[in-house]
Write a protein that holds these residues in place. Sequence first.
Motif, PDB file in Angstrom:
ATOM      1  N   LEU A 200     123.179  51.731 -17.491  1.00 21.36           N
ATOM      2  CA  LEU A 200     124.175  50.799 -18.019  1.00 21.36           C
ATOM      3  C   LEU A 200     125.055  51.458 -19.081  1.00 21.36           C
ATOM      4  CD1 LEU A 200     121.985  47.571 -18.204  1.00 21.36           C
ATOM      5  CD2 LEU A 200     124.122  47.788 -16.924  1.00 21.36           C
ATOM      6  N   THR A 201     124.435  52.299 -19.916  1.00 19.87           N
ATOM      7  CA  THR A 201     125.208  52.996 -20.956  1.00 19.87           C
ATOM      8  C   THR A 201     126.288  53.873 -20.314  1.00 19.87           C
ATOM      9  OG1 THR A 201     123.271  53.023 -22.409  1.00 19.87           O
ATOM     10  CG2 THR A 201     125.043  54.551 -22.955  1.00 19.87           C
ATOM     11  N   ASP A 202     125.920  54.579 -19.249  1.00 19.05           N
ATOM     12  CA  ASP A 202     126.905  55.413 -18.539  1.00 19.05           C
ATOM     13  C   ASP A 202     128.025  54.554 -17.951  1.00 19.05           C
ATOM     14  OD1 ASP A 202     125.403  57.596 -19.184  1.00 19.05           O
ATOM     15  OD2 ASP A 202     124.424  57.774 -17.225  1.00 19.05           O
ATOM     16  N   ASP A 203     127.644  53.411 -17.379  1.00 19.71           N
ATOM     17  CA  ASP A 203     128.645  52.512 -16.790  1.00 19.71           C
ATOM     18  C   ASP A 203     129.578  51.929 -17.858  1.00 19.71           C
ATOM     19  OD1 ASP A 203     127.500  53.007 -14.358  1.00 19.71           O
ATOM     20  OD2 ASP A 203     126.428  51.085 -14.212  1.00 19.71           O
ATOM     21  N   VAL A 204     129.004  51.563 -19.009  1.00 20.05           N
ATOM     22  CA  VAL A 204     129.813  51.015 -20.103  1.00 20.05           C
ATOM     23  C   VAL A 204     130.826  52.074 -20.566  1.00 20.05           C
ATOM     24  CG1 VAL A 204     129.779  50.252 -22.527  1.00 20.05           C
ATOM     25  CG2 VAL A 204     128.068  49.385 -20.939  1.00 20.05           C
ATOM     26  N   SER A 205     130.338  53.303 -20.667  1.00 19.39           N
ATOM     27  CA  SER A 205     131.197  54.400 -21.080  1.00 19.39           C
ATOM     28  C   SER A 205     132.402  54.530 -20.141  1.00 19.39           C
ATOM     29  CB  SER A 205     130.367  55.679 -21.073  1.00 19.39           C
ATOM     30  OG  SER A 205     131.079  56.706 -21.679  1.00 19.39           O
ATOM     31  N   ARG A 206     132.139  54.460 -18.854  1.00 22.93           N
ATOM     32  CA  ARG A 206     133.231  54.549 -17.867  1.00 22.93           C
ATOM     33  C   ARG A 206     134.179  53.359 -17.981  1.00 22.93           C
ATOM     34  NH1 ARG A 206     129.574  57.461 -14.731  1.00 22.93           N
ATOM     35  NH2 ARG A 206     128.427  55.593 -14.145  1.00 22.93           N
ATOM     36  N   ALA A 207     133.609  52.175 -18.186  1.00 25.35           N
ATOM     37  CA  ALA A 207     134.451  50.965 -18.308  1.00 25.35           C
ATOM     38  C   ALA A 207     135.400  51.095 -19.507  1.00 25.35           C
ATOM     39  CB  ALA A 207     133.573  49.723 -18.452  1.00 25.35           C
ATOM     40  N   PHE A 208     134.886  51.586 -20.641  1.00 25.36           N
ATOM     41  CA  PHE A 208     135.745  51.752 -21.821  1.00 25.36           C
ATOM     42  C   PHE A 208     136.803  52.827 -21.578  1.00 25.36           C
ATOM     43  CE2 PHE A 208     132.507  49.531 -24.536  1.00 25.36           C
ATOM     44  CZ  PHE A 208     133.381  48.616 -25.098  1.00 25.36           C
ATOM     45  N   GLU A 209     136.412  53.886 -20.875  1.00 19.89           N
ATOM     46  CA  GLU A 209     137.387  54.942 -20.601  1.00 19.89           C
ATOM     47  C   GLU A 209     138.554  54.420 -19.770  1.00 19.89           C
ATOM     48  OE1 GLU A 209     135.148  58.173 -18.850  1.00 19.89           O
ATOM     49  OE2 GLU A 209     134.224  58.549 -20.814  1.00 19.89           O
ATOM     50  N   ARG A 210     138.286  53.423 -18.928  1.00 20.39           N
ATOM     51  CA  ARG A 210     139.346  52.844 -18.090  1.00 20.39           C
ATOM     52  C   ARG A 210     139.984  51.621 -18.743  1.00 20.39           C
ATOM     53  NH1 ARG A 210     135.338  53.266 -13.024  1.00 20.39           N
ATOM     54  NH2 ARG A 210     135.516  55.506 -12.694  1.00 20.39           N
ATOM     55  N   ASP A 211     139.641  51.378 -20.013  1.00 20.73           N
ATOM     56  CA  ASP A 211     140.137  50.178 -20.709  1.00 20.73           C
ATOM     57  C   ASP A 211     139.810  48.894 -19.965  1.00 20.73           C
ATOM     58  OD1 ASP A 211     141.095  51.662 -22.779  1.00 20.73           O
ATOM     59  OD2 ASP A 211     143.168  51.713 -22.058  1.00 20.73           O
ATOM     60  N   ASN A 212     138.704  48.926 -19.219  1.00 17.93           N
ATOM     61  CA  ASN A 212     138.295  47.725 -18.492  1.00 17.93           C
ATOM     62  C   ASN A 212     137.300  46.943 -19.364  1.00 17.93           C
ATOM     63  OD1 ASN A 212     137.440  45.789 -16.706  1.00 17.93           O
ATOM     64  ND2 ASN A 212     137.168  47.185 -14.979  1.00 17.93           N
ATOM     65  N   PHE A 213     137.852  46.127 -20.267  1.00 16.51           N
ATOM     66  CA  PHE A 213     137.015  45.467 -21.270  1.00 16.51           C
ATOM     67  C   PHE A 213     136.187  44.332 -20.687  1.00 16.51           C
ATOM     68  CE2 PHE A 213     140.772  47.227 -23.507  1.00 16.51           C
ATOM     69  CZ  PHE A 213     140.104  48.287 -24.081  1.00 16.51           C
ATOM     70  N   GLU A 214     136.707  43.714 -19.621  1.00 16.81           N
ATOM     71  CA  GLU A 214     135.925  42.653 -18.978  1.00 16.81           C
ATOM     72  C   GLU A 214     134.644  43.233 -18.375  1.00 16.81           C
ATOM     73  OE1 GLU A 214     135.703  39.283 -18.725  1.00 16.81           O
ATOM     74  OE2 GLU A 214     137.109  39.514 -20.384  1.00 16.81           O
ATOM     75  N   LYS A 215     134.810  44.405 -17.747  1.00 19.45           N
ATOM     76  CA  LYS A 215     133.649  45.076 -17.162  1.00 19.45           C
ATOM     77  C   LYS A 215     132.677  45.496 -18.272  1.00 19.45           C
ATOM     78  CE  LYS A 215     131.419  46.667 -13.644  1.00 19.45           C
ATOM     79  NZ  LYS A 215     130.888  45.684 -12.682  1.00 19.45           N
ATOM     80  N   ALA A 216     133.224  46.037 -19.337  1.00 18.04           N
ATOM     81  CA  ALA A 216     132.379  46.459 -20.470  1.00 18.04           C
ATOM     82  C   ALA A 216     131.598  45.269 -21.004  1.00 18.04           C
ATOM     83  CB  ALA A 216     133.246  47.072 -21.566  1.00 18.04           C
ATOM     84  N   LYS A 217     132.260  44.135 -21.095  1.00 13.94           N
ATOM     85  CA  LYS A 217     131.613  42.913 -21.595  1.00 13.94           C
ATOM     86  C   LYS A 217     130.439  42.508 -20.693  1.00 13.94           C
ATOM     87  CE  LYS A 217     132.773  38.096 -22.649  1.00 13.94           C
ATOM     88  NZ  LYS A 217     133.838  37.089 -22.693  1.00 13.94           N
ATOM     89  N   GLU A 218     130.695  42.553 -19.401  1.00 10.82           N
ATOM     90  CA  GLU A 218     129.645  42.186 -18.441  1.00 10.82           C
ATOM     91  C   GLU A 218     128.450  43.150 -18.559  1.00 10.82           C
ATOM     92  OE1 GLU A 218     130.948  42.265 -14.280  1.00 10.82           O
ATOM     93  OE2 GLU A 218     128.855  42.743 -13.807  1.00 10.82           O
ATOM     94  N   LEU A 219     128.742  44.452 -18.619  1.00  6.07           N
ATOM     95  CA  LEU A 219     127.673  45.457 -18.688  1.00  6.07           C
ATOM     96  C   LEU A 219     126.891  45.374 -19.999  1.00  6.07           C
ATOM     97  CD1 LEU A 219     129.768  48.394 -17.208  1.00  6.07           C
ATOM     98  CD2 LEU A 219     127.755  47.389 -16.116  1.00  6.07           C
ATOM     99  N   LEU A 220     127.611  45.121 -21.096  1.00  6.25           N
ATOM    100  CA  LEU A 220     126.935  45.018 -22.402  1.00  6.25           C
ATOM    101  C   LEU A 220     126.049  43.778 -22.452  1.00  6.25           C
ATOM    102  CD1 LEU A 220     129.886  46.176 -24.659  1.00  6.25           C
ATOM    103  CD2 LEU A 220     127.653  47.280 -24.544  1.00  6.25           C
ATOM    104  N   THR A 221     126.493  42.721 -21.761  1.00  7.02           N
ATOM    105  CA  THR A 221     125.648  41.528 -21.688  1.00  7.02           C
ATOM    106  C   THR A 221     124.348  41.865 -20.964  1.00  7.02           C
ATOM    107  OG1 THR A 221     127.663  40.224 -21.570  1.00  7.02           O
ATOM    108  CG2 THR A 221     125.619  39.082 -21.053  1.00  7.02           C
ATOM    109  N   LYS A 222     124.458  42.654 -19.903  1.00  9.29           N
ATOM    110  CA  LYS A 222     123.252  43.092 -19.180  1.00  9.29           C
ATOM    111  C   LYS A 222     122.361  43.945 -20.097  1.00  9.29           C
ATOM    112  CE  LYS A 222     124.937  42.886 -14.452  1.00  9.29           C
ATOM    113  NZ  LYS A 222     125.227  43.584 -13.190  1.00  9.29           N
ATOM    114  N   MET A 223     123.016  44.834 -20.852  1.00  8.93           N
ATOM    115  CA  MET A 223     122.239  45.673 -21.780  1.00  8.93           C
ATOM    116  C   MET A 223     121.481  44.808 -22.782  1.00  8.93           C
ATOM    117  SD  MET A 223     124.576  48.985 -22.675  1.00  8.93           S
ATOM    118  CE  MET A 223     123.308  49.890 -23.549  1.00  8.93           C
ATOM    119  N   ARG A 224     122.106  43.720 -23.179  1.00 11.88           N
ATOM    120  CA  ARG A 224     121.453  42.854 -24.158  1.00 11.88           C
ATOM    121  C   ARG A 224     120.199  42.193 -23.566  1.00 11.88           C
ATOM    122  NH1 ARG A 224     125.282  39.280 -27.889  1.00 11.88           N
ATOM    123  NH2 ARG A 224     125.133  37.751 -26.251  1.00 11.88           N
TER     124      ARG A 224
END
Length: 235
Positions: free
Chosen positions: A195-219
């Motif tokens: 998930l950390t790797d995926d979040v990193s990619r989401a932020f690199e693409r400025d895809n904040f909705e995706k980052a939000k979804e992934l961080l929720t999973k991390m939580r």
Amino acid sequence: MWGGRTGTFLRPSGWWPTGVLGRRLLNYNAASLAGSSSPRCWNCGGAGGPPRGDRFFCPQCRALQPPDPTRDYFSLMDCNRSFRVDTVKLQHRYQQLQRLVHPDFFSQRSQNEKDFSEKHSTLVNEAYKTLLAPLSRGLYLLKLRGIEIPEGTDYEMDSQFLTEIMEINEKLAEAQDETAMKEIESIVRAKQKELTDDVSRAFERDNFEKAKELLTKMRYFSNVEEKIKLKKIPL
Ligand SMILES: [Zn+2]
């Protein structure tokens, strides 16, 4: 711990570039202390501005200034505002700042400086802790963009994910020995890494909705980690 008393006399040798002037916040301590909102030293009234950048000390009288409330954790910790941080560099910066502002170094100074050093020190600890862990770092990055994930709110999680979490929780409830616990721990650790790797990619693409979804999973997984810790404590 911070190299002894000599650290007391460490002062920034030069000023950092001022950068973009931040907004003044109303709850700025210096404003009330100085009796105005002008950027003056609380102690000598000298110009030189509030502590922007690394201006922790007044250039005239060397008094410790209050923390700059407009400064975010990334700026304070001298990191790019990005999900990828160099944790070794972060740790060095943390030690550098604690050598400047740690309350131990202000025991012989004025009450104001004691108070400010407490505030700086708390802020530095909080900034370091927040930026060090991927989950809190990601949540903080989103917060800076005005996106928050309220605690206890189920984001639209897919049922497959929720089933996965349920199964891990069941496994944990049934775990009777160290081997079983270790197995669950390694599953969760692998998931967090992925998930950390995926979040990193989401932020690199400025895809904040995706980052939000992934961080929720991390939580969710972080909650499982907390349960594992609790189960390890013998009652
Ligand atoms: Zn001064």
